[in-house]
Write an enzyme that holds these catalytic residues in place. Structure first.
Site, short mmCIF file in Angstrom:
data_model
loop_
_atom_site.label_atom_id
_atom_site.label_comp_id
_atom_site.label_asym_id
_atom_site.label_seq_id
_atom_site.Cartn_x
_atom_site.Cartn_y
_atom_site.Cartn_z
CB CYS A 39 -15.15 3.24 -29.15
SG CYS A 39 -14.64 2.82 -30.88
CD GLU A 40 -16.07 2.89 -23.52
OE1 GLU A 40 -17.09 3.49 -22.33
OE2 GLU A 40 -16.66 1.25 -23.29
CE1 TYR A 53 -1.70 -3.55 -8.95
CE2 TYR A 53 -1.05 -1.83 -7.95
CZ TYR A 53 -1.30 -2.70 -7.92
OH TYR A 53 -0.92 -4.10 -6.07
NE ARG A 90 -2.93 3.03 -10.82
CZ ARG A 90 -2.67 4.14 -10.65
NH1 ARG A 90 -2.11 5.09 -10.90
NH2 ARG A 90 -3.34 4.56 -9.48
N GLY A 115 3.45 -3.92 -3.71
CA GLY A 115 3.31 -4.31 -5.70
C GLY A 115 4.12 -3.04 -6.01
NE ARG A 116 0.00 2.37 -5.97
CZ ARG A 116 -1.06 2.74 -6.28
NH1 ARG A 116 -1.21 2.47 -8.05
NH2 ARG A 116 -1.98 1.87 -6.12
CD GLU A 125 0.22 -8.87 1.71
OE1 GLU A 125 -0.80 -8.86 1.38
OE2 GLU A 125 0.13 -9.94 2.97
N GLY A 179 1.27 -1.34 -0.14
CA GLY A 179 -0.20 0.25 0.04
C GLY A 179 0.73 1.22 -0.32
N1 LLP Z 1 -1.70 -6.70 -0.26
C1 LLP Z 1 -2.92 -7.30 -0.45
C2 LLP Z 1 -3.63 -7.55 -0.16
C3 LLP Z 1 -2.79 -6.67 -1.87
O1 LLP Z 1 -4.71 -6.69 -2.06
C4 LLP Z 1 -2.05 -5.57 -2.08
C5 LLP Z 1 -3.46 -4.59 -3.16
C6 LLP Z 1 -1.70 -5.52 -2.33
C7 LLP Z 1 -0.61 -6.68 -1.16
C8 LLP Z 1 -0.10 -4.65 -2.97
O2 LLP Z 1 -0.58 -3.48 -2.67
P1 LLP Z 1 0.41 -2.10 -3.46
O3 LLP Z 1 1.70 -1.81 -2.75
O4 LLP Z 1 0.28 -2.18 -4.67
O5 LLP Z 1 -0.02 -0.50 -2.99
N2 LLP Z 1 -5.47 -0.71 -9.39
C9 LLP Z 1 -4.95 -0.05 -8.50
C10 LLP Z 1 -4.26 -0.80 -7.20
C11 LLP Z 1 -5.11 -2.01 -6.70
C12 LLP Z 1 -4.52 -3.05 -4.99
C13 LLP Z 1 -5.07 -4.04 -5.43
N3 LLP Z 1 -4.24 -4.13 -3.40
C14 LLP Z 1 -3.69 0.94 -9.06
O6 LLP Z 1 -3.72 1.04 -10.08
O7 LLP Z 1 -3.82 1.80 -8.36
#
Ligand code: LLP
Length: 425
Positions: free
Chosen positions: A356-357, A385, A327, A290-291, A288, A255
């Site tokens: 087309c949106e 993402y 996004r 990601g981004r 965990e 997050g």
């Molecule tokens: N752990 C869980 C259980 C999650 O659901 C997520 C993201 C993460 C870790 C990783 O979160 P991060 O570090 O990437 O923020 N598509 C959206 C983001 C959706 C995130 C979903 N869950 C966007 O493009 O902003």
């Protein structure tokens, strides 16, 4: 992530995408050269940036909470197999959310004891796949799911290590679609039920309670909610420890936001806020992210097809749109956009795609140098993402992906062809 006021976009200083000799490069490769060789749209990733952030995460987590700290990369952010392999080689585990992501993590060689499985809707066959693979833990999100995991474990004759995703009811300032930590959201279970589920797991011969997790949302740039969530996890785990149920780890989720527009905390700051809270209480730390690992490592390279004036609006029509990077459409997200060959002057434009949106835009009311057909644009901070949420809507082919290493680059996913549009039909 409100619609942005007209501002000149600039390349953040710590980005691997930098202007050199009047042209944007990724590491030492000119983006013009990549577009000429591979075509557009194409996602371009920097190997050095990806590995640098992964290493920094691991070091920060270990120094804050001990060598057992586990960084489980959230595969959903970007599941390209070449990138997953690099992250595994750097020492990261994986947070998966489906049987498909478990397959991808295993395919990349991630050790099963570094894989955790989160998600509200795991099907019986996915649970069995996770148990057969021998992953570190399945994170339970409901009582019904606990029963399904216990039944699968008994069927297979394998004890299932389980964690529970607790919903801490902590509000995080982010877009409502990516906020997950309130009781009104579908994720996890409230404290009392998390405790009851872990008690039930301790009493079931086919289940072994090992962890507790909270993920409060994504693209969060205020560290305080993370600190609150870490303290909350410790207090729930300590309550269980008093009953003799000692958990191995506490998982603070992902997050951490990145600097799409405003400033964002560094990953070391994030880990410093949560790591010591968990470590001092004697639990292992799991995160965990990601981004914050892959976001800045990638850019979407797109070419201007046409421009046109419509009333007050000036449209720059690019060959990438919401099918490549959804996004901006979905969350009104701001991504910096930089012309590959910058020119003098400025005009305020909407950068739109071919779909087309009306919601098919990459940027609205953005000040950019005057652009003409054929010009290349780099949409920055698109590593997370981006490709992961791409689609074939409107018969649009999914873009290629390229990995840059120093002065060399290679295609790590070929562009789709029309044959892919009818595959399996
Ligand atoms: N752990 C869980 C259980 C999650 O659901 C997520 C993201 C993460 C870790 C990783 O979160 P991060 O570090 O990437 O923020 N598509 C959206 C983001 C959706 C995130 C979903 N869950 C966007 O493009 O902003």
């Amino acid at each position: 992530m409100n619609p942005s006021p007209p501002t000149a976009s600039s390349s953040p200083t710590d980005s691997p995408f930098r202007a050199r000799a009047g042209e944007l490069h990724c590491e030492d490769v000119s983006l013009t050269a990549i577009a000429a060789a591979v075509g557009t749209p194409v996602y371009v990733y920097s190997r050095a940036d990806l590995i640098g952030r992964a290493r920094a995460f691991l070091e920060a987590a270990r120094s804050a909470a001990g060598d057992g700290a586990l960084v489980c990369y959230a595969v959903k952010a970007n599941a390209n197999p070449a990138l997953l392999r690099l992250l595994r080689e750097t020492g990261l585990g994986a947070d998966v959310t489906s049987g498909g992501e478990l397959f991808l993590a295993r395919h990349a060689g991630v050790e099963p004891d570094r894989i955790i499985y989160s998600g509200v809707g795991k099907r019986a066959e996915e649970i069995e796949e996770a148990l057969v693979a021998g992953i570190r833990a399945i994170h339970i999100e409901s009582e019904m799911e606990l029963a399904a995991v216990a039944a699968a474990a008994a069927r297979l004759g394998r004890v299932a290590p389980v964690g529970v995703r607790v919903n801490p009811n902590i509000s995080a300032a982010t877009h409502p679609y990516i906020s997950t930590g309130l009781h009104s959201h579908k994720f996890g279970v409230p404290r009392e039920r998390a405790v009851a589920i872990l008690r039930a797991a301790a009493a079931d011969p086919w289940l072994r309670p090992v962890g507790l997790a909270a993920h409060i949302g994504s693209q969060i740039t205020d560290l305080d909610p993370f600190a609150q969530a870490a303290r909350f996890l410790v207090s729930v785990a300590d309550e269980l420890a008093d009953e003799g149920i000692r958990l191995e780890y506490l998982d603070c989720g992902g997050g951490l936001g990145i600097d799409y527009q405003g400033a964002a905390p560094g990953l070391a700051d994030w880990v410093r806020v949560i790591g010591p809270v968990i470590g001092a209480a004697g639990y292992g730390l799991v995160v965990e992210p990601g981004r914050s690992i892959v976001g800045r490592a990638g850019a979407l390279l797109t070419r201007v097809v046409y421009t046109k004036q419509q009333g007050d609006k000036r449209f720059v029509i690019a060959d990438a749109g919401m099918t490549d990077l959804i996004r901006p459409t979905l969350y009104q997200a701001h991504h910096p956009i930089v012309p590959v060959a910058p020119a003098a002057g400025e005009e305020v434009v909407d950068v739109v795609g071919p779909i087309c949106e009306t919601s098919d835009f990459l940027a609205r009311d953005r000040a950019l140098p005057p652009l003409a057909a054929g010009d290349l644009l780099a949409v920055l901070h698109a590593g997370a993402y981006g490709f992961a949420m791409s689609s074939n809507y409107n018969g649009h082919l999914r873009p290629a992906e390229v990995l840059v290493e120093g002065d060399a680059f290679r295609v790590i996913r070929r562009r789709q062809t029309y044959a892919d549009l009818i595959a399996g039909t």
